[in-house]
Design a protein around this motif. Structure first.
Motif, PDB file in Angstrom:
ATOM      1  N   SER A 320      38.319  37.954  28.956  1.00 28.42           N
ATOM      2  CA  SER A 320      38.856  38.904  29.788  1.00 28.42           C
ATOM      3  C   SER A 320      39.070  40.232  28.832  1.00 28.42           C
ATOM      4  CB  SER A 320      40.455  38.499  30.216  1.00 28.42           C
ATOM      5  OG  SER A 320      41.095  38.186  29.177  1.00 28.42           O
ATOM      6  N   GLY A 321      39.425  41.369  29.350  1.00 29.56           N
ATOM      7  CA  GLY A 321      39.369  42.575  28.748  1.00 29.56           C
ATOM      8  C   GLY A 321      38.128  42.905  28.105  1.00 29.56           C
ATOM      9  N   GLN A 322      37.096  42.825  28.668  1.00 26.59           N
ATOM     10  CA  GLN A 322      35.786  43.002  28.106  1.00 26.59           C
ATOM     11  C   GLN A 322      35.461  44.664  27.829  1.00 26.59           C
ATOM     12  OE1 GLN A 322      36.221  41.222  30.940  1.00 26.59           O
ATOM     13  NE2 GLN A 322      35.074  39.327  30.734  1.00 26.59           N
ATOM     14  N   GLU A 323      36.410  45.574  28.574  1.00 26.36           N
ATOM     15  CA  GLU A 323      36.236  46.801  28.450  1.00 26.36           C
ATOM     16  C   GLU A 323      36.926  47.270  27.025  1.00 26.36           C
ATOM     17  OE1 GLU A 323      40.071  46.206  30.987  1.00 26.36           O
ATOM     18  OE2 GLU A 323      38.108  45.077  30.868  1.00 26.36           O
ATOM     19  N   GLY A 420      38.084  37.592  33.945  1.00 25.13           N
ATOM     20  CA  GLY A 420      37.872  39.126  34.681  1.00 25.13           C
ATOM     21  C   GLY A 420      39.202  39.716  34.589  1.00 25.13           C
ATOM     22  N   VAL A 421      40.255  39.184  33.926  1.00 18.99           N
ATOM     23  CA  VAL A 421      41.347  40.259  34.149  1.00 18.99           C
ATOM     24  C   VAL A 421      41.137  41.478  33.281  1.00 18.99           C
ATOM     25  CG1 VAL A 421      43.874  40.405  33.175  1.00 18.99           C
ATOM     26  CG2 VAL A 421      43.066  38.495  34.199  1.00 18.99           C
ATOM     27  N   GLU A 422      41.368  42.614  33.679  1.00 15.42           N
ATOM     28  CA  GLU A 422      41.087  43.877  33.056  1.00 15.42           C
ATOM     29  C   GLU A 422      42.116  44.238  31.898  1.00 15.42           C
ATOM     30  OE1 GLU A 422      40.519  46.894  35.606  1.00 15.42           O
ATOM     31  OE2 GLU A 422      38.594  46.088  36.591  1.00 15.42           O
ATOM     32  N   GLY A 423      41.897  44.666  30.825  1.00 15.15           N
ATOM     33  CA  GLY A 423      42.807  45.234  29.951  1.00 15.15           C
ATOM     34  C   GLY A 423      43.659  44.186  28.813  1.00 15.15           C
ATOM     35  N   CYS A 424      43.132  42.846  29.092  1.00 17.58           N
ATOM     36  CA  CYS A 424      43.940  41.855  28.510  1.00 17.58           C
ATOM     37  C   CYS A 424      42.886  41.119  27.556  1.00 17.58           C
ATOM     38  CB  CYS A 424      44.647  40.746  29.275  1.00 17.58           C
ATOM     39  SG  CYS A 424      45.583  39.542  28.369  1.00 17.58           S
TER      40      CYS A 424
END
Length: 496
Positions: A320-323, A420-424
């Motif tokens: 998660s948090g790939q960005e 898939g959780v964004e930002g974590c």
């Protein structure tokens, strides 16, 4: 297939060559055959060759003089020799220095070429020649991709920038006689010829220290001599040890008749910057007549791995948090979590925001708690209309979840919760916690084109500390004052 056509032949049966650093051409005899060099992209671990005949009655073949690759320096009005960059050992910042040199040279020349004659770590890219299908994939050294894309070197082709790649098994094939020495040299010379013809100056990056490549007959010092280049040696900060390492490489350059334009010392401890600059400058000038072209203070950020680096190191992908893959973390701030969930949550709120935490895969409580703390910080920001000024700090922590492969696994429920959780930022590593820690602490992150922030920081930090005026003087000088004390002048240098 990439075709690299033979343009000259080699010397005697012992494959010895007389390289001239002067403008006069040398001659070679006893060569009756040569091969065109091919890289077979259908199998990246092998190379194939196609032989073509040579006129056996021709007794001598003229070798192109290395001076054919010299450009013209409008500022000095003299011939501009190629600049070859080599290190004294691994992990001293050779590629980082090359980036800074390219940036500075582009400010002084209209077109600057780049070539890495012998590469090892290679990646697939689309072909760039007009003769080939642009969709065809070829393999080139990874540093070539970084240099070409970052500086927009569209006037030269990928194929020429990386003429010889040494994949796994290459050295064994060479020793077994499956790869011919002359084919390698022909590829390097042909590629350099095309690059030099389209450039006002050429920067050449070697592979490691000056002796790397000796087993296949193409060490850095020998290639520099072949291409008529002047050497810039890169060393780590220090005095005695750095000087000793420079001397080993200097001797090999001297053996091949390669003139050393100067030395750049990297990663100097800021508190010892003036001392290192003073003593190293005087020691080198006294012993070798070689100047210190740059003394660069350490910038810890450049050695901090990004999460993308850890993906490569552990051969994994972020859960998660790939960005935030290119968020960097100081290895000194790694925190192995063995405490209770309550204490972990306190650390998340009290320790530096950008901290890398490591926990064992069996600690579901810590993993879920990490996600919960992230969501709490986000809710706090959202409730303030996007203004986190009332919040203590932004959430920039990352979590590595470790466990030995086939012995411990992340539970299905927790994996589904995180995926898939964004930002974590959470990453699963199939290693024991201690092994993961050791790997991170001994890891040296490398520059890559995707991490534009680190590349820009590296160039901006290094470039101001390099004396480009002295570099230009040294690489265009034609008198004996360039050489170390007692050495012959340029037009007398001859080496086998």
């Amino acid at each position: 297939m990439i075709r690299m056509h033979q343009s000259f032949a080699l010397g005697n049966s012992h494959q010895r060559m007389l390289w001239s650093s002067a403008a006069a051409a040398a001659a070679a005899a006893n060569t009756s055959a040569y091969s065109s060099y091919y890289y077979n992209n259908s199998n990246s671990s092998s190379r194939s060759f196609s032989s073509s005949s040579f006129d056996e009655e021709e007794e001598t073949t003229t070798i192109k003089s290395s001076s054919q690759f010299w450009g013209y320096n409008k500022t000095t009005g003299r011939a501009q020799r190629p600049i070859f960059v080599a290190a004294t050992k691994q992990h001293v910042g050779k590629t980082t220095t090359s980036l800074a040199l390219m940036s500075g040279l582009q400010k002084r020349f209209e077109k600057v070429g780049f070539i890495k004659p012998v590469g090892q770590q290679h990646v697939a890219v689309k072909g760039t020649t007009t003769e080939d299908d642009d969709e065809r994939m070829i393999r080139v050294d990874k540093d070539v991709v970084l240099m070409r894309d970052h500086f927009g070197l569209n006037h030269i082709d990928y194929q020429d920038m990386s003429p010889v790649i040494i994949p796994q098994g290459y050295t064994r094939d060479f020793v077994d006689g499956k790869i011919d020495f002359s084919d390698q040299v022909a590829s390097v010379m042909d590629s350099m010829g095309r690059i030099a013809a389209n450039s006002d100056a050429v920067l050449i990056e070697g592979t490691g220290h000056c002796a790397v490549g000796s087993i296949v007959g193409l060490n850095n010092a020998k290639v520099a001599s072949l291409l008529g280049a002047d050497m810039v040696l890169i060393a780590n900060g220090g005095l005695g040890k750095a000087f000793d390492e420079l001397e080993l490489n200097r001797i090999l350059c001297q053996h091949y008749g390669v003139r050393i334009a100067g030395v750049i010392v990297n990663k100097v401890i800021p508190d010892k910057y003036e001392q290192t600059k003073d003593y190293m400058s005087r020691a080198m000038m006294k012993a070798w007549g070689v100047p210190l072209l740059g003394c660069i203070p350490d910038r810890p950020f450049l050695g901090c791995p990004a999460l993308a680096d850890l993906e490569t190191l552990f051969d994994t992908k972020m859960l998660s948090g790939q960005e935030h893959r290119f968020r960097h973390y100081n290895v000194d701030d790694i925190n192995v979590v063995t405490t209770s969930l309550t204490r972990f949550l306190e650390n998340l709120r009290e320790k530096p925001s950008r901290t890398l935490y490591i926990c064992h895969v069996t600690r579901d409580d810590l993993i879920v708690g990490f996600l919960g703390e992230y969501l709490r910080s986000q809710n706090s920001t959202n409730n303030n209309g996007g203004d986190d000024s009332n919040n203590s700090r932004p959430f920039e922590a990352a979590l590595l979840v470790c466990g030995r492969k086939k012995k411990y696994n992340l539970s299905k429920e927790v994996r589904e919760m995180l995926t898939g959780v964004e930002g974590c930022p959470v990453m699963v590593v199939e290693k024991a916690t201690h092994d993961a820690m050791t790997s991170i602490h001994t890891f040296t992150p490398k520059l890559n084109i995707d991490d534009t922030n680190r590349v820009n920081v590296a160039v901006d930090h290094y470039e101001p500390y390099i004396d480009f005026d002295e570099l230009a003087r040294r690489t265009t000088s034609s008198d004996s004052s360039f050489n170390e004390p007692g050495a012959p002048p340029l037009d007398q240098l001859r080496r086998l």
